[in-house]
Every structure is written in structure tokens, then in C-alpha cells.
Scaffold this active site. Structure first.
Site, PDB file in Angstrom:
ATOM      1  N   ARG A  69       0.837  -1.197   0.000  1.00 39.45           N
ATOM      2  CA  ARG A  69       0.000   0.000   0.000  1.00 39.45           C
ATOM      3  C   ARG A  69       0.877   1.254   0.000  1.00 39.45           C
ATOM      4  O   ARG A  69       1.954   1.270   0.571  1.00 39.45           O
ATOM      5  CB  ARG A  69      -0.918   0.034   1.218  1.00 39.45           C
ATOM      6  N   TYR A 210      -1.282  -3.455  -6.803  1.00 36.86           N
ATOM      7  CA  TYR A 210      -1.007  -4.313  -5.640  1.00 36.86           C
ATOM      8  C   TYR A 210      -2.019  -4.170  -4.510  1.00 36.86           C
ATOM      9  O   TYR A 210      -2.362  -3.055  -4.102  1.00 36.86           O
ATOM     10  CB  TYR A 210       0.390  -3.996  -5.077  1.00 36.86           C
ATOM     11  N   LYS A 219      -9.567  -2.416   1.575  1.00 36.55           N
ATOM     12  CA  LYS A 219      -9.313  -1.240   2.415  1.00 36.55           C
ATOM     13  C   LYS A 219     -10.118  -0.023   1.950  1.00 36.55           C
ATOM     14  O   LYS A 219     -10.608   0.758   2.761  1.00 36.55           O
ATOM     15  CB  LYS A 219      -7.814  -0.920   2.451  1.00 36.55           C
ATOM     16  N   HIS A 239     -10.652  -2.476  11.358  1.00 35.43           N
ATOM     17  CA  HIS A 239      -9.530  -3.313  10.886  1.00 35.43           C
ATOM     18  C   HIS A 239      -9.295  -4.421  11.919  1.00 35.43           C
ATOM     19  O   HIS A 239      -8.333  -4.387  12.673  1.00 35.43           O
ATOM     20  CB  HIS A 239      -8.291  -2.418  10.735  1.00 35.43           C
ATOM     21  N   SER A 261      -1.369  -3.416  10.261  1.00 32.95           N
ATOM     22  CA  SER A 261      -0.961  -4.305   9.181  1.00 32.95           C
ATOM     23  C   SER A 261       0.279  -5.102   9.577  1.00 32.95           C
ATOM     24  O   SER A 261       1.232  -4.549  10.128  1.00 32.95           O
ATOM     25  CB  SER A 261      -0.661  -3.478   7.930  1.00 32.95           C
ATOM     26  N   CYS A 263       0.710  -7.303  11.894  1.00 30.71           N
ATOM     27  CA  CYS A 263       0.936  -7.397  13.340  1.00 30.71           C
ATOM     28  C   CYS A 263       0.202  -8.583  13.970  1.00 30.71           C
ATOM     29  O   CYS A 263       0.031  -8.622  15.187  1.00 30.71           O
ATOM     30  CB  CYS A 263       0.539  -6.100  14.020  1.00 30.71           C
ATOM     31  N   ASP A 286      -9.245  -9.865   8.831  1.00 28.54           N
ATOM     32  CA  ASP A 286      -8.734  -8.514   8.553  1.00 28.54           C
ATOM     33  C   ASP A 286      -9.735  -7.399   8.821  1.00 28.54           C
ATOM     34  O   ASP A 286      -9.345  -6.336   9.262  1.00 28.54           O
ATOM     35  CB  ASP A 286      -8.262  -8.434   7.096  1.00 28.54           C
ATOM     36  N   ARG A 377       2.450 -12.129  -0.463  1.00 26.25           N
ATOM     37  CA  ARG A 377       1.116 -12.491   0.057  1.00 26.25           C
ATOM     38  C   ARG A 377       0.544 -13.719  -0.635  1.00 26.25           C
ATOM     39  O   ARG A 377       0.933 -14.062  -1.747  1.00 26.25           O
ATOM     40  CB  ARG A 377       0.159 -11.322  -0.174  1.00 26.25           C
ATOM     41  N   GLU A 506       0.687 -20.012  21.826  1.00 28.44           N
ATOM     42  CA  GLU A 506       0.722 -19.705  23.262  1.00 28.44           C
ATOM     43  C   GLU A 506      -0.158 -18.496  23.603  1.00 28.44           C
ATOM     44  O   GLU A 506      -0.471 -18.250  24.769  1.00 28.44           O
ATOM     45  CB  GLU A 506       2.161 -19.456  23.733  1.00 28.44           C
TER      46      GLU A 506
HETATM   47  P1  GTP Z   1      -2.264  -7.698   7.441  1.00 30.94           P
HETATM   48  O1  GTP Z   1      -2.747  -8.740   6.502  1.00 30.94           O
HETATM   49  O2  GTP Z   1      -1.184  -6.842   6.844  1.00 30.94           O
HETATM   50  O3  GTP Z   1      -3.353  -6.864   8.013  1.00 30.94           O
HETATM   51  O4  GTP Z   1      -1.450  -8.472   8.628  1.00 30.94           O
HETATM   52  P2  GTP Z   1      -1.937  -9.310   9.913  1.00 30.94           P
HETATM   53  O5  GTP Z   1      -2.281  -8.377  11.019  1.00 30.94           O
HETATM   54  O6  GTP Z   1      -2.969 -10.296   9.522  1.00 30.94           O
HETATM   55  O7  GTP Z   1      -0.593 -10.061  10.352  1.00 30.94           O
HETATM   56  P3  GTP Z   1      -0.180 -11.609  10.224  1.00 30.94           P
HETATM   57  O8  GTP Z   1      -1.000 -12.502  11.103  1.00 30.94           O
HETATM   58  O9  GTP Z   1      -0.109 -11.952   8.796  1.00 30.94           O
HETATM   59  O10 GTP Z   1       1.293 -11.573  10.837  1.00 30.94           O
HETATM   60  C1  GTP Z   1       2.310 -10.753  10.294  1.00 30.94           C
HETATM   61  C2  GTP Z   1       3.654 -11.249  10.743  1.00 30.94           C
HETATM   62  O11 GTP Z   1       3.730 -11.286  12.176  1.00 30.94           O
HETATM   63  C3  GTP Z   1       3.953 -12.672  10.261  1.00 30.94           C
HETATM   64  O12 GTP Z   1       5.295 -12.737   9.833  1.00 30.94           O
HETATM   65  C4  GTP Z   1       3.733 -13.514  11.492  1.00 30.94           C
HETATM   66  O13 GTP Z   1       4.520 -14.681  11.479  1.00 30.94           O
HETATM   67  C5  GTP Z   1       4.110 -12.577  12.645  1.00 30.94           C
HETATM   68  N1  GTP Z   1       3.341 -12.900  13.874  1.00 30.94           N
HETATM   69  C6  GTP Z   1       2.015 -13.165  13.958  1.00 30.94           C
HETATM   70  N2  GTP Z   1       1.642 -13.483  15.219  1.00 30.94           N
HETATM   71  C7  GTP Z   1       2.766 -13.413  15.974  1.00 30.94           C
HETATM   72  C8  GTP Z   1       3.029 -13.639  17.373  1.00 30.94           C
HETATM   73  O14 GTP Z   1       2.146 -13.976  18.173  1.00 30.94           O
HETATM   74  N3  GTP Z   1       4.319 -13.450  17.778  1.00 30.94           N
HETATM   75  C9  GTP Z   1       5.307 -13.079  16.919  1.00 30.94           C
HETATM   76  N4  GTP Z   1       6.537 -12.908  17.399  1.00 30.94           N
HETATM   77  N5  GTP Z   1       5.093 -12.877  15.592  1.00 30.94           N
HETATM   78  C10 GTP Z   1       3.844 -13.032  15.122  1.00 30.94           C
HETATM   79  C1  SPV Z   2      -2.949  -4.362   5.306  1.00 26.41           C
HETATM   80  O1  SPV Z   2      -1.978  -3.691   4.909  1.00 26.41           O
HETATM   81  O2  SPV Z   2      -3.527  -4.119   6.401  1.00 26.41           O
HETATM   82  C2  SPV Z   2      -3.414  -5.505   4.509  1.00 26.41           C
HETATM   83  C3  SPV Z   2      -2.845  -5.704   3.167  1.00 26.41           C
HETATM   84  O3  SPV Z   2      -4.297  -6.226   4.952  1.00 26.41           O
HETATM   85  S1  SPV Z   2      -3.581  -4.669   1.960  1.00 26.41           S
HETATM   86  O4  SPV Z   2      -4.715  -5.369   1.385  1.00 26.41           O
HETATM   87  O5  SPV Z   2      -2.567  -4.399   0.955  1.00 26.41           O
HETATM   88  O6  SPV Z   2      -4.052  -3.461   2.596  1.00 26.41           O
HETATM   89 MN    MN Z   3      -4.879  -5.688   7.083  1.00 25.17          MN
END
Ligand code: GTP
Ligand code: SPV
Ligand code: MN
Length: 598
Positions: A69, A210, A219, A239, A261, A263, A286, A377, A506
Site C-alpha cells: 500500500r 497491488y 481497504k 480493521h 498491518s 501485526c 482482517d 502475500r 501460546e
Molecule cells: P495484514 O494482513 O497486513 O493486516 O497483517 P496481519 O495483522 O494479519 O498479520 P499476520 O498474522 O499476517 O502476521 C504478520 C507477521 O507477524 C507474520 O510474519 C507472522 O509470522 C508474525 N506474527 C504473527 N503473530 C505473531 C506472534 O504472536 N508473535 C510473533 N513474534 N510474531 C507473530
Molecule cells: C494491510 O496492509 O492491512 C493488509 C494488506 O491487509 S492490503 O490489502 O494491501 O491493505
Molecule cells: Mn490488514
């Protein structure tokens, strides 16, 4: 087909403007998808993956400049600048339309214009909303088919005079004067515009292919435009992931969690509990749309139909449910390709000796570069997730018991704490911060920024009005029926920069405490910042973390929090005069309680 005159007229008008060679109404059929795949193959714009191992899976490589983004090129073009507020880029709507008209003029020459009717939310849900995306990107068509309900059922719901959000998208690479096509067409950064017109509920996106820049249901519609609709209509567009949690006794709670994002939303939504007897089921990963139900409780639907998930870090160890979800019918973008035509990314498994990296170059372990882009992704149908909840498409949604706010905070913020009440919970959302991740093109990577409610880049209006809307939701019902609000942080680091908390499966230990709090069971100590579990209130049986480390994770450092409070004040001040006074009252209360600490 459709008799919706407004839709037909809009498609005609945009066709005249963009001058494509062809117009195709996407009906969602296999024939149309096969045709699109054929065209992409002819152009060498798609890589067919190993169809024995990964049936109906494909890989795309984006242009090196078009990988996430672009917040700097994202605009809220409200009639008045004041309405966009201090956190959005504003552009005067008439001037922006004029500017973008010039760009769209002839922008689809040599290409096919696709019309994609889509529904955000289950087709039969009163909470769902319809959009129609025009795009010249076949990649976008294939992704939208997975991410939203598309095709004729949407036109049927729309009817002759139903309302839709018009979403215009062009990659901004017309094939004029014999110009050859490229695998991933897009426009240079300064020509990219991700534009939202909140009053007229329109989306115009130009120059990027993208993710959130181009899949306009996500979004752009389901957060930025929907947040404006939600403000006007008394609901919320957030979100947030949505999960269903069942304890060993078979009792159920539903939880929403807002994390910025990259996280951890997808991972938490698909969590495999490390504690036996507990079950997590997935409803969304999401976005959540939240409405007050007839019984006065807050209900959530997932407006999406698929997952657009971060690949790096996803493995059988960290997220087996995601790995099982993406074994078929999945589009991969910017991951690495193995010699067997399978996919690979950092964190999936030990690195193979040889790969083709996300830019199409040979890669070996000695290369010293990342084989997959950090924001690579997968796009996969939600229905393929082994833990998808049976009622994930319930038209009325699911009743929410708890809301979590979290981000990547290496220090200060404890593993978990509970707000005192709704207003204090809104305060917790408003003070969120997180390190910036690769989901955004930014020179601020890794720096902590404030990201209220994980919505900083997605609020379609003034941030202070948005916070007021959160406060106002409590006036629409009896506050005791609203979810309890928590802050969580999986990302505390030690002196060596290592995560202290193991995270992933955990995290169930934190969910267990929250579950029991909603049942009035687990204990907590009242502190200056909120209710924090004592070590004995958390289930640490079998946890491979020392008591000392758990203490650190639950500790409140008075000095660090006083510094935090100062930074919160500066951030509130930057939101201007409209900032609700009660938020300043909450901040003052926090500072007073901190000063009373020993
Ligand atoms: P968007 O799709 O961008 O909105 O991301 P998201 O919030 O769905 O994040 P996602 O679950 O894809 O995790 C993003 C990154 O954080 C990945 O590389 C995960 O492996 C890492 N991650 C997720 N959960 C944890 C956790 O509990 N601990 C740690 N250390 N890393 C984590
Ligand atoms: C985010 O950035 O929070 C995503 C990926 O979920 S995107 O669809 O590119 O916004
Ligand atoms: Mn997102």
C-alpha cells in the site's frame, strides 16, 4: 445481467473515458477465469505452479516499485479539508477528479475493461454492501473473485435501482503507439492515486496493481468508505479479525482484535491452542463490520470472502491452518519459486539450495538477499480454512464479547490488560502504537508510530470524529451489553532484541484469561493503566517462559509510562480542537494514577 440504469450508464461513461479495446462483465464463471488465465500465460505475466502439489495455484511477480500500500498517494477527497482531518492526505475533490480524468483518458487502450460486481459481506446479510469495480488488471479480477462474492448473484441482489459504490481502477499503462505490454504494468509513484470521495461514496484508483491499492473492496470500500457510511448510519467498520473461542466446557465467546498491518491478525484468527480442550475457529482475518443487534449486543460480520495474507513467517509451526488453506486455488504474489515449481518464503522451512527470487533472479543461500518480498502475500478462499467457523457467513453476524487492541511494542506495553469501562477502552484504542511494517511503502520501517484502533491509514474522515463515534456507540445501547476492551502486546523484546513472549499458539493463555474475565472468573490487580493479571491469574502450566520473564511482561514501569503519557498528549494535541475532552480526562486520570504509584 442487469437492468440497473445507473450501473449501465456508469460503465458506458467509464468506457468512453478509458477507451479499452474490449469490455467484459465478470460473471464469476470458470470459463471466464480460464480465459483470463490463458491471456496471462500468453503474455508471460503469470507462473503456473506445480499443479500436482498446488492445484489451481499461480504465482505473480509485481513490479519492484509496486509491492505494498502507498499511504503517501492515498487521498480522502472530502468537500471540506477539515473533514479529512490531520491524519489523511486531502485533495479538493473537483481538482482531483480533473487531474485523474486526464490520467484515465485513454488509460485502458490496448486492454480489456472488466466490470466486477461484488458484495462485501454474505449475499443475504442486511449488513452487506455492494460495489462494482471497473479494472484493466486481470490479476485484480482473479483476486477479487477470491476476496469478495462476485458475479450474477451480486447483480441479482443489486436489482434495478439498488445502491452500489462505483470503484474505478486502472493500472495506468496504456498500450499506445505500439508500446509492448509488461508482466506487471503500473504507473510511476507520482502518478499513483488511491482516491476516495466520501460524500459521493466513490473510489478512484490509478497506477498501482497491488493489494489494498487495487483490490478496491478491501481497504478502500470495506474500511475507508464504509467507515463514513458507518458513522452516518450508526455502525462501525474496523480493521479487526473475528474469532470464535470455545473453552473445555463447551462455552463460547466471540472476540474481535484490531492490530495494525502485519501485526498478527491472520495468525490469531487461525490460532492452534497450545492448551488442550480449547478451540479457536476463524470468522475473519482482517476486517469486521459491527452493528448493534436487536438484543442490544454488538454483532460482527466479516465483509470478505478470502484471505490476503502475509506469506513470510507462515509455516506448519506458526500457522498450520494457513498452510492448509493455501494448498489449492491460491494466488501467490512476490514469493520465491522452488526448482519443483512450488513456493517458498523466509520462515516457511529451511532454505532450499536454489530458488528463483521474487524478482525472477536466481537465488542461493549465499545470495544474502531475501528470496520472498517481506510483504509477499497469498490470496486464498476463506472457505478452505480448516478452522473456518460453520456460521462464518451468518447474515446477522456473531455477538462480540471482547475487543482486543494490539501492536508491535518492544517495550512498556504489557502482555495484556483490561480497560475499566467502555470510555477507558476507547482511550486504549486511541493510544495504540506500533512499529511500521513492510505492508506499507515507507521510510519509517521499524519505527513506532501512533495508530489509533489500527485504523490510522483507513479512517475515511476526521480522526477525532471517528473517536467520538466510538464513544457514541455506547449511547445506542446499554453499556453493560458492549464487549469488554483489552490491550495486548505479543512483541515485547529483551535486551538482545529477542521476543520475550513465544506468541502464536501460546497466545491462547491470554485468550483464556480474557474468556474468564468475561465470565467474571479470573482475577486481576487494579493498576494505574487498567486491570492486569497477576502471574497466578494466567495459566502458565507447561509454558516455556521463566517466571521472571512473565513478571517483565506484566510489569508496569512508572517512568516509562509517564514518558508514554507525554507522547500520548502530543499525539492527541496533533489531532486538534475536535479531540473529545473525555479522552484528555482519561489521559489526566492515567497520569494522576501513575503519579500515585510508589
Ligand atoms: P495484514 O494482513 O497486513 O493486516 O497483517 P496481519 O495483522 O494479519 O498479520 P499476520 O498474522 O499476517 O502476521 C504478520 C507477521 O507477524 C507474520 O510474519 C507472522 O509470522 C508474525 N506474527 C504473527 N503473530 C505473531 C506472534 O504472536 N508473535 C510473533 N513474534 N510474531 C507473530
Ligand atoms: C494491510 O496492509 O492491512 C493488509 C494488506 O491487509 S492490503 O490489502 O494491501 O491493505
Ligand atoms: Mn490488514
Amino acid at each position: 445481467m442487469t437492468n440497473n440504469q445507473k450501473l449501465l450508464a456508469w460503465v458506458d461513461e467509464m468506457t468512453t473515458l478509458c477507451q479499452p479495446d474490449d469490455v467484459v462483465w465478470f460473471d464469476g464463471s470458470k470459463e471466464q477465469q480460464d480465459q483470463i488465465l490463458e491471456d496471462l500465460k500468453k503474455r508471460d505475466a503469470i507462473i503456473t505452479l506445480n499443479q500436482d502439489k498446488l492445484p489451481n495455484c499461480y504465482l505473480f511477480r509485481s513490479h519492484v516499485s509496486d509491492v505494498a500500500r502507498v499511504e503517501e498517494r492515498t487521498f480522502i477527497a472530502s468537500a471540506s479539508e477539515e473533514d479529512a482531518g490531520p491524519t489523511n492526505n486531502w485533495y479538493e475533490p473537483t481538482a482531483l477528479k480533473e487531474k485523474m480524468h486526464a490520467l484515465y483518458s485513454g488509460s485502458m487502450k490496448g486492454r480489456t475493461l472488466y466490470v466486477i460486481p461484488f458484495c462485501m459481506g454474505p449475499i443475504d446479510s442486511p449488513s452487506s454492501r455492494i460495489g462494482v469495480q471497473i479494472t484493466d488488471s486481470p490479476y485484480v479480477v482473479l483476486n477479487m473473485k477470491i476476496m469478495a462474492r462476485t458475479g450474477q448473484p451480486v447483480l441479482d441482489r443489486l436489482g434495478d435501482d439498488g445502491f452500489f459504490v462505483p470503484c474505478l481502477h486502472s493500472v495506468g499503462y496504456p498500450l499506445t503507439d505500439g508500446k509492448e505490454d509488461v508482466a506487471w504494468p503500473c504507473a510511476p509513484m507520482e502518478e499513483k492515486y488511491i482516491a476516495h470521495f466520501p460524500e459521493t461514496r466513490e473510489i478512484w484508483s490509478y497506477g498501482s496493481g497491488y493489494g489494498g491499492n487495487a483490490l478496491l473492496g478491501k481497504k478502500c470500500l470495506a474500511l475507508r468508505i464504509a467507515s463514513v457510511m458507518a458513522r452516518d448510519e450508526g455502525w462501525m467498520a474496523e480493521h479487526m479479525l473475528i474469532l470464535k473461542l470455545t473453552n473445555p466446557e463447551g462455552e463460547v465467546r466471540h472476540i474481535c482484535a484490531a492490530f495494525p498491518s502485519a501485526c498478527g491478525k491472520t495468525n490469531l484468527a487461525m490460532l492452534v491452542p497450545s492448551l488442550s480442550g480449547w478451540k479457536v475457529e476463524t470468522i475473519g482475518d482482517d476486517i469486521a463490520w459491527l452493528h448493534i443487534g436487536k438484543d442490544g449486543r454488538l454483532y460482527a460480520i466479516n465483509p470478505e470472502n478470502g484471505f490476503f495474507g502475509v506469506a513470510p513467517g507462515t509455516s506448519m509451526r506458526s500457522n498450520p491452518n494457513a498452510i492448509k488453506t493455501i494448498g489449492k486455488n491460491t494466488i501467490f504474489t512476490n514469493v520465491a519459486l522452488t526448482d519443483d515449481n512450488e513456493v517458498w518464503w523466509e520462515g516457511l522451512s529451511p532454505a532450499p539450495e536454489h530458488l528463483i527470487d521474487w524478482q525472477g533472479q536466481d537465488w542461493t543461500r549465499e545470495s544474502g538477499t531475501r528470496a520472498a518480498h517481506p510483504n509477499s502475500r497469498f490470496t486464498a478462499p476463506a472457505a478452505q480454512c480448516p478452522t473456518i467457523a460453520p456460521d462464518w457467513q451468518a447474515p446477522e453476524g456473531v455477538p462480540i464479547d471482547a475487543i482486543l487492541f494490539g501492536g508491535r511494542r518492544p517495550s512498556t506495553i504489557p502482555l495484556v490488560y483490561e480497560s475499566f469501562n467502555w470510555q477507558h477502552g476507547v482511550f486504549l484504542g486511541s493510544i495504540m502504537g506500533s512499529e511500521v511494517t513492510a505492508a506499507i511503502i515507507s521510510d519509517q520501517l521499524g519505527k513506532v508510530r501512533r495508530d489509533p484502533f489500527a485504523m490510522l491509514p483507513f479512517i475515511g474522515y476526521h480522526v477525532a470524529d471517528y473517536i467520538q463515534h466510538w464513544l457514541d456507540m455506547a449511547k445506542l445501547t446499554d453499556e453493560s451489553k458492549l464487549p469488554k476492551i483489552y490491550s495486548v502486546n505479543w512483541f515485547r523484546k529483551d535486551e538482545d532484541g529477542q521476543f520475550i513472549w513465544p506468541g502464536y499458539g501460546e497466545n491462547i493463555r491470554v485468550l483464556e484469561w480474557i474468556f474468564e474475565r468475561t465470565a467474571g472468573q479470573a482475577g486481576a490487580k487494579k493498576t494505574a493503566i487498567g486491570n492486569v493479571p497477576n502471574i497466578k491469574d494466567l495459566n502458565t502450566a507447561g509454558l516455556n517462559v521463566s517466571n521472571e520473564d512473565v513478571d517483565t511482561l506484566l510489569d508496569i514501569d512508572k517512568d516509562a509510562w509517564l514518558t508514554e503519557a507525554q507522547s500520548i498528549r502530543a499525539h492527541f494535541d496533533s489531532y486538534g480542537q475536535k479531540m473529545p475532552q473525555v479522552l484528555y480526562d482519561e489521559l489526566q486520570g492515567l497520569e494522576d494514577r501513575l503519579n500515585d504509584m510508589d
